[in-house]
Design an enzyme around this catalytic site. Structure first.
Site, PDB file in Angstrom:
ATOM      1  N   GLY A   1       0.939  -1.118   0.000  1.00  0.00           N
ATOM      2  CA  GLY A   1       0.000   0.000   0.000  1.00  0.00           C
ATOM      3  C   GLY A   1       0.962   1.145   0.000  1.00  0.00           C
ATOM      4  O   GLY A   1       2.140   0.933  -0.175  1.00  0.00           O
ATOM      5  N   CYS A   2       0.529   2.356   0.184  1.00  0.00           N
ATOM      6  CA  CYS A   2       1.503   3.443   0.199  1.00  0.00           C
ATOM      7  C   CYS A   2       2.289   3.433   1.509  1.00  0.00           C
ATOM      8  O   CYS A   2       1.836   2.906   2.507  1.00  0.00           O
ATOM      9  CB  CYS A   2       0.783   4.773   0.059  1.00  0.00           C
ATOM     10  SG  CYS A   2      -0.150   4.887  -1.460  1.00  0.00           S
TER      11      CYS A   2
END
Lengths: 416, 513
Positions: A44-45
């Protein structure tokens, strides 16, 4: 996500393709090349930030280490760093940093700025040649700028200096093809681009900078394009926002910021988050914890258990700012310079995205990141903790940790 | 000879054939005659030891529902006229009917013409990986909705150190984004209105009083009643206004834009007479315009007057029909100081409307809400006001879509009546409702048990609210306010992309960016 404009507005839009690779197509990731070959990626980020509680400048190398440690969380479609306390000698001037397609666009924006204020200095932002980032690269340029005070915007239009700069930024982003303003605050700047976090830190040679606070982001976009302007931090005035998540209320939030005169041009839902902070805190004067409450409010069934005064305040915030409510999963790092360099770490009210904060053993540094490893990478003995869902952790240079994210939302709010 | 021939021809021409006929299965029929007693349209008789159909069946379904053996079937009769695609049966019936009477054709329950339902051409979004869906059985999903005016900005007061909103008006908290629309006592029976009000209380939502005032028996429900001030001003007194939760000026109604109200004298019983403050047996006429409102400034004055009359303690709204320039009109109404606006779409129901207006005037609520929401946002007014919208909201899906298009609250009327028993036979204007809903005849109104009817409405809206939570959860949204006007959560799949463009909804297949 922008509907009004046909894109690409800029030639560097989506210039980097799906993954960073050199001309031969070989992946040169510091880590992750094995995963690439196997055809899947984790993550994910990633977000990471550090703030000097004692005011000692921090080298860019530290934040790069924090961010690149979480390489699982990125896929090469964007990364960036924001540094605060960067230009002490020009701390009262706006530093407008731009991506330009070419010299011609730069010149036209320069003329535009000259029409609206004084450019006290301008320079090319240092970038290194990159072997892994795919060209074309934008021309990155900064202008130190003082808006000229005019009667119509102080008088008739009742604009503050900051409002005026917001208008200039919105104008360029909306109407000048091939130009995007990527940061516009005083004593701060954003360094970002379309690539892996280590590539962007190499590209800007992040270690050459020292600042009192850094926030950073590595991106794994899923519902908006990976491109230079859409990389985080997303910044307006001295606000910079790094965001891991997805704002499902985007349409509602966008309507709200547009009503306040902001235009969304960066093709990412994070943009509204930056504008919301500017509206709620700078323009409406909400204390940071109340602005955070508006964005990640308590449930009504929890509000019921607050004392009557806080119950009233909580309800008032929810009702008044229902369009500012950020729904969906998020964890954000927010940077601000006024009135003192401040970092805010906030997760959504369901805590659907990771967020951990920490403090160095000598109590000189405050950290926030998606993962503990990012903090341990530069401070193995740090004390770490996880803020509550929807509760902001707030740290300020010299003023220490103002909220650790474990308090009740309105702690210290009432002056009885 | 010619006179008698002419009379005979006239009589022949008057006879419009029935569209429905009850058919009795004599194998099953026990001859209990219940159906004959229940048919308020006198479409059945008991003759020669058998139940036999007469003319006049409207397919209200009362007889089939009441028959203990299931012996009655209502059949749609075959086409009566030679086929013609221009002069359809409906058109020819209208012509014959008007040739008979020379009058305006009346009808009820919203248009039955086959306009495209834009609701059915919109698809909802759902969460996937990065925005995880939320299970409403395990996680809270909020549907609390506020009705009223907001300032849009909180300000801190240095003296008190508090935050306040000086512009915020009185707001009503509801447990779900639904309000029951205005259905007046007169248009419906006493037990029907009691059922609506009781359901609103039980659900913690608001129900409209309609324009007929408020019967003193219903003061008990007043804190869940949105009272209506229509051009007839029936029953409007300061005392009554001060009791209710909200007051709404009715300018227009979706089923008959540009029209007032009319309750025929035969429906004005003693009960209605008391409530409306008019003599028994007289027609209750609401003029088309308010005779003190001929401009937006006049409207502003009435809004102010009502706020004064209610000590600024309750929100004051304005209801308008969805008409072609609805966005600009709504903007003017916000600026005139209304706390909420209700927009009523052209498919909305009514107890009685000129058919030509009902079927051909106005515009669909889906488009009206979208353009109003957009216009108010462009003018920086959208976060000041609550936008309510109704007119053909038939299901939770319609409700969810109207919220995503920009309404804060879905106004529902006909669906609530159907929950009580109404079968949408479109005969309300005749006052013979066999279900005891749209009638004032004591023998018919006695058929409706308000407790049971109320429970049915409560169950219907509870179910809708649960479905709303399911959809919000599927979208990964945990509070309904994040759906309001969030057109990103809709895609258009119909045949006319221009409509989608006007509504600001992307076409199916289009992603985020």
């Amino acid at each position: 996500m922008d509907e009004e404009r046909s894109f690409p507005k800029s030639s560097f839009f989506l210039s980097n393709g799906a993954f960073s690779s050199n001309e031969s197509g070989e992946m040169s990731l510091r880590s992750g090349s094995m995963r690439r070959r196997e055809g899947y990626q984790l993550g994910g980020c990633g977000i990471a930030g550090c703030l000097s509680l004692d005011g000692e400048p921090i080298s860019g190398e530290k934040i790069a280490t924090m961010l690149t440690t979480m390489s699982e969380r990125e896929n090469g479609l964007g990364a960036g760093y924001a540094c605060y306390g960067l230009f002490p000698e020009r701390r009262d001037e706006f530093c407008l940093q731009f991506f330009f397609d070419d010299e011609d666009v730069k010149n036209s924006v320069e003329e535009f700025l000259k029409d609206h204020g004084n450019i006290t200095k301008d320079e090319k932002v240092f970038t290194k040649k990159s072997t892994t980032l795919k060209p074309p690269f934008p021309l990155v340029w900064r202008f130190f700028f003082r808006p000229v005070e005019r009667r119509e915007w102080r008088g008739n239009q009742k604009l503050s200096e900051e409002d005026y700069v917001v208008r200039l930024v919105m104008h360029v982003n909306q109407h000048v093809d091939g130009a995007f303003c990527i940061s516009s605050g005083k004593d701060m700047a954003v360094f970002k681009g379309n690539g892996y976090s280590f590539e962007i830190s190499d590209f800007y040679d992040i270690q050459r900078y020292r600042g009192k606070m850094w926030i950073s982001h590595s991106r794994f976009p899923t519902n908006s394009p990976g491109w230079w302007g859409g990389a985080h931090p997303i910044s307006i005035l001295d606000w910079a926002v790094c965001h891991n998540g997805e704002i499902t209320s985007y349409g509602v939030n966008r309507k709200f910021v547009e009503m306040e005169g902001y235009s969304c041009t960066l093709l990412t839902d994070t943009e509204v988050v930056a504008y919301l902070w500017d509206i709620l805190v700078r323009k409406h004067g909400l204390p940071i914890n109340l602005a955070a409450f508006a964005m990640a409010p308590w449930y009504y069934h929890d509000i019921k258990h607050l004392d009557p005064q806080n119950q009233k305040l909580a309800t008032l915030i929810r009702v008044t700012y229902k369009e500012a409510f950020l729904n969906g999963p998020f964890s954000i790092l927010v940077g601000r310079r006024e009135p003192e360099i401040t970092m805010i770490a906030l997760a959504d009210r369901k805590k659907l995205r990771p967020l951990i904060v920490g403090q160095s053993s000598d109590e000189g540094m405050f950290f926030a990141a998606s993962e503990e490893c990012a903090i341990r990478a530069i401070e193995p003995n740090a004390e770490t903790w996880t803020p509550n869902a929807g509760s902001p952790a707030i740290a300020q240079v010299r003023n220490g940790i103002i909220r650790d994210g474990l308090e009740s939302p309105f702690w210290g709010e009432w002056n009885e | 000879m010619s006179d008698s021939l002419n009379l005979s021809q006239e009589r022949i021409a008057q006879e419009l054939p029935d569209r429905y006929r009850p058919v009795i299965d004599y194998e099953l029929c026990k001859g209990c005659k219940r159906c004959v007693r229940e048919c308020s349209y006198s479409a059945l008789e008991f003759r020669d030891g058998k139940v036999r159909p007469l003319r006049g069946c409207v397919a209200c379904g009362r007889c089939t529902a009441i028959c203990p053996t299931g012996a009655i079937e209502i059949r749609l009769l075959p086409y009566h006229f030679p086929p013609h695609s221009t002069f359809t049966e409906r058109i020819r019936r209208s012509i014959i009917s008007q040739a008979n009477t020379g009058g305006v054709l009346l009808s009820s329950c919203g248009t039955d013409l086959e306009y495209p339902m834009i609701f059915d051409e919109l698809l909802l979004d759902a969460a996937q990986v990065t925005n995880p869906s939320i299970d409403p059985l395990r996680e809270p999903i909020e549907t609390i909705t506020f009705l009223g005016r907001r300032g849009g900005k909180l300000t801190s007061s240095e003296k008190k150190g508090l935050l306040e909103d000086e512009d915020i008006g009185p707001v009503i908290m509801m447990d779900m984004p639904i309000m029951i629309g205005h259905i007046s006592l007169g248009a419906v029976s006493y037990p029907a209105q009691k059922a609506l009000f009781k359901a609103a209380c039980d659900l913690n939502i608001i129900a409209g009083s309609g324009e007929g005032g408020l019967h003193s028996d219903f003061y008990a429900y007043a804190d869940h009643i949105n009272s209506e001030v229509a051009s007839g001003r029936f029953g409007v007194t300061p005392d009554y206004l001060k009791r209710v939760a909200a007051v709404e000026i009715k300018i227009g109604q979706g089923a008959k834009p540009g029209h007032g109200g009319h309750l025929p004298g035969e429906k004005v019983t003693d009960l209605i007479s008391q409530t409306r403050m008019i003599p028994t047996g007289t027609d209750a006429l609401s003029p088309y315009p308010h005779h003190d409102i001929y401009s937006i400034e006049d409207l502003q004055q009435l809004i102010c007057a009502l706020k004064e009359a209610t000590d600024y303690r309750i929100p004051v709204g304005v209801k308008i029909a969805a008409v072609h320039n609805v966005a600009a009109i709504a903007s003017g109404i916000v600026r005139a100081g209304a706390d909420f606006i209700t927009i009523d779409g052209f498919r909305g129901g009514t107890g009685s409307a000129p058919r030509v207006i009902r079927d051909h005037a106005g515009l669909p609520i889906e488009v009206a809400v979208a353009v109003v929401d957009k216009r108010l946002a462009e003018e920086g007014l959208r976060n000041k006001i609550t936008l309510c919208a109704g007119g053909s909201i038939r299901s939770s899906a319609d409700m969810i879509k109207i919220l995503a298009l920009g309404a804060d609250v879905a106004m529902v009327c006909t669906a609530a009546l159907v929950a009580m028993g109404c079968r949408v036979c479109q005969q309300c204007h005749r006052g013979l409702c066999a279900w005891g809903i749209a009638t004032q005849k004591p023998e018919l109104t006695a058929r409706l048990d308000p407790e049971i009817a109320s429970a049915r409405i409560t169950r219907l809206f509870t179910a809708w609210n649960e479905e709303l939570k399911e959809v919000l959860g599927a979208m990964g949204i945990d509070a309904v306010e994040s759906l309001i006007g969030n057109r990103d959560r809709l895609r258009y799949i119909g045949p006319n992309p221009k409509i989608a463009e006007i509504m600001g909804v992307k076409h199916v297949g289009e992603g985020w960016g």
